[in-house]
Design an enzyme around this catalytic site. Structure first.
Site, PDB file in Angstrom:
ATOM      1  N   ARG A 126      -2.135  -6.027  -8.286  1.00 47.34           N
ATOM      2  CA  ARG A 126      -1.016  -6.936  -8.032  1.00 47.34           C
ATOM      3  C   ARG A 126      -0.962  -7.942  -9.177  1.00 47.34           C
ATOM      4  NH1 ARG A 126      -3.003  -8.197  -2.086  1.00 47.34           N
ATOM      5  NH2 ARG A 126      -4.855  -8.254  -3.364  1.00 47.34           N
ATOM      6  N   LYS A 185     -17.646  -6.487   7.618  1.00 49.73           N
ATOM      7  CA  LYS A 185     -16.456  -7.301   7.901  1.00 49.73           C
ATOM      8  C   LYS A 185     -16.039  -7.059   9.352  1.00 49.73           C
ATOM      9  CE  LYS A 185     -13.875  -7.356   3.517  1.00 49.73           C
ATOM     10  NZ  LYS A 185     -12.642  -6.809   2.921  1.00 49.73           N
ATOM     11  N   SER A 199      -2.769  -7.772   3.133  1.00 49.95           N
ATOM     12  CA  SER A 199      -2.999  -7.641   4.577  1.00 49.95           C
ATOM     13  C   SER A 199      -3.291  -9.008   5.181  1.00 49.95           C
ATOM     14  CB  SER A 199      -4.163  -6.691   4.841  1.00 49.95           C
ATOM     15  OG  SER A 199      -3.871  -5.420   4.335  1.00 49.95           O
ATOM     16  N   HIS A 240       0.849  -1.201   0.000  1.00 50.51           N
ATOM     17  CA  HIS A 240       0.000   0.000   0.000  1.00 50.51           C
ATOM     18  C   HIS A 240       0.889   1.257   0.000  1.00 50.51           C
ATOM     19  CE1 HIS A 240      -3.056  -2.644   2.355  1.00 50.51           C
ATOM     20  NE2 HIS A 240      -3.580  -2.443   1.160  1.00 50.51           N
TER      21      HIS A 240
HETATM   22  O1  PNS Z   1      -8.760  -2.853   0.640  1.00 47.92           O
HETATM   23  P1  PNS Z   1     -10.003  -3.397   0.025  1.00 47.92           P
HETATM   24  O2  PNS Z   1     -10.806  -4.149   1.061  1.00 47.92           O
HETATM   25  O3  PNS Z   1      -9.718  -4.219  -1.200  1.00 47.92           O
HETATM   26  O4  PNS Z   1     -10.868  -2.126  -0.450  1.00 47.92           O
HETATM   27  C1  PNS Z   1     -12.156  -2.308  -1.004  1.00 47.92           C
HETATM   28  C2  PNS Z   1     -12.919  -0.961  -1.083  1.00 47.92           C
HETATM   29  C3  PNS Z   1     -12.914  -0.254   0.252  1.00 47.92           C
HETATM   30  C4  PNS Z   1     -12.250  -0.070  -2.115  1.00 47.92           C
HETATM   31  C5  PNS Z   1     -14.367  -1.310  -1.552  1.00 47.92           C
HETATM   32  O5  PNS Z   1     -14.875  -2.317  -0.741  1.00 47.92           O
HETATM   33  C6  PNS Z   1     -15.302  -0.111  -1.495  1.00 47.92           C
HETATM   34  O6  PNS Z   1     -15.186   0.813  -2.265  1.00 47.92           O
HETATM   35  N1  PNS Z   1     -16.255  -0.126  -0.532  1.00 47.92           N
HETATM   36  C7  PNS Z   1     -17.205   0.935  -0.312  1.00 47.92           C
HETATM   37  C8  PNS Z   1     -18.611   0.528  -0.721  1.00 47.92           C
HETATM   38  C9  PNS Z   1     -18.831   0.763  -2.217  1.00 47.92           C
HETATM   39  O7  PNS Z   1     -18.681   1.852  -2.715  1.00 47.92           O
HETATM   40  N2  PNS Z   1     -19.198  -0.302  -2.925  1.00 47.92           N
HETATM   41  C10 PNS Z   1     -19.443  -0.251  -4.344  1.00 47.92           C
HETATM   42  C11 PNS Z   1     -18.220  -0.585  -5.165  1.00 47.92           C
HETATM   43  S1  PNS Z   1     -17.954  -2.326  -5.261  1.00 47.92           S
END
Ligand code: PNS
Length: 158
Positions: free
Chosen positions: A90, A41, A128, A17
């Site tokens: 990645r 989560k 992570s 990150h």
């Molecule tokens: O680090 P991560 O868990 O891969 O990040 C995922 C994240 C936070 C970018 C994604 O879950 C997100 O944008 N969540 C907010 C809810 C949302 O907007 N959902 C619609 C898009 S799938």
């Protein structure tokens, strides 16, 4: 001024990150790290802990700030008066999910674009989840997470 949002769960922030953060900070005037307060989560670290670890990690970068958000990412992005999301890619395995997220975001917010940065090779398989797994065993975590995260991870695993 060009502003971009780098969103994620950051449970915890890894050197992968950090690599993406440093590189985006060179591309945009300001980068806002958006830490998701994900109620569905159960993260290892609380929202406050995740935000604080990130603040420590980026303290040397003048044009990077850290905030948390609830709800839809595109709403947070708009609140910040930008339309740019940064995500790290990645391996090929990330591609499906990342495309799905980017396309879903564009369905509700066509003006919002996702910029993908390819992760540096040494962090290609770092996540992570892997770091949390290693923290349970006797693996040196300094190669995977920022210094300020190492002791916090070990404390959590006690
Ligand atoms: O680090 P991560 O868990 O891969 O990040 C995922 C994240 C936070 C970018 C994604 O879950 C997100 O944008 N969540 C907010 C809810 C949302 O907007 N959902 C619609 C898009 S799938």
């Amino acid at each position: 001024m060009s502003v971009a949002v780098y969103p994620g769960s950051f449970d915890p922030v890894t050197l992968g990150h950090y690599d993406i953060i440093k590189r985006s900070a060179k591309m945009f005037d300001h980068v806002i790290i958006g830490v998701l307060n994900n109620t569905s989560k159960t993260p290892l670290f609380s929202l406050e802990e995740r935000v604080n670890m990130l603040k420590d990690t980026v303290s040397d970068l003048d044009n990077v700030s850290v905030e948390s958000f609830n709800g839809l990412l595109v709403d947070f992005v708009r609140q910040k008066n930008t339309n740019i999301i940064i995500r790290g890619l990645r391996a090929l395995t990330d591609f499906d999910l990342e495309m799905q997220m980017a396309q879903s975001n564009r369905m509700v917010a066509p003006d919002v674009d996702t910029v993908f940065l390819s992760t540096s090779l040494e962090y290609s398989y770092l996540s992570s989840s892997v770091v949390k797994e290693y923290a349970r065993y006797d693996v040196d975590l300094n190669e995977f997470v920022p210094k300020c995260v190492v002791s916090k991870l070990l404390d959590k695993m006690k």
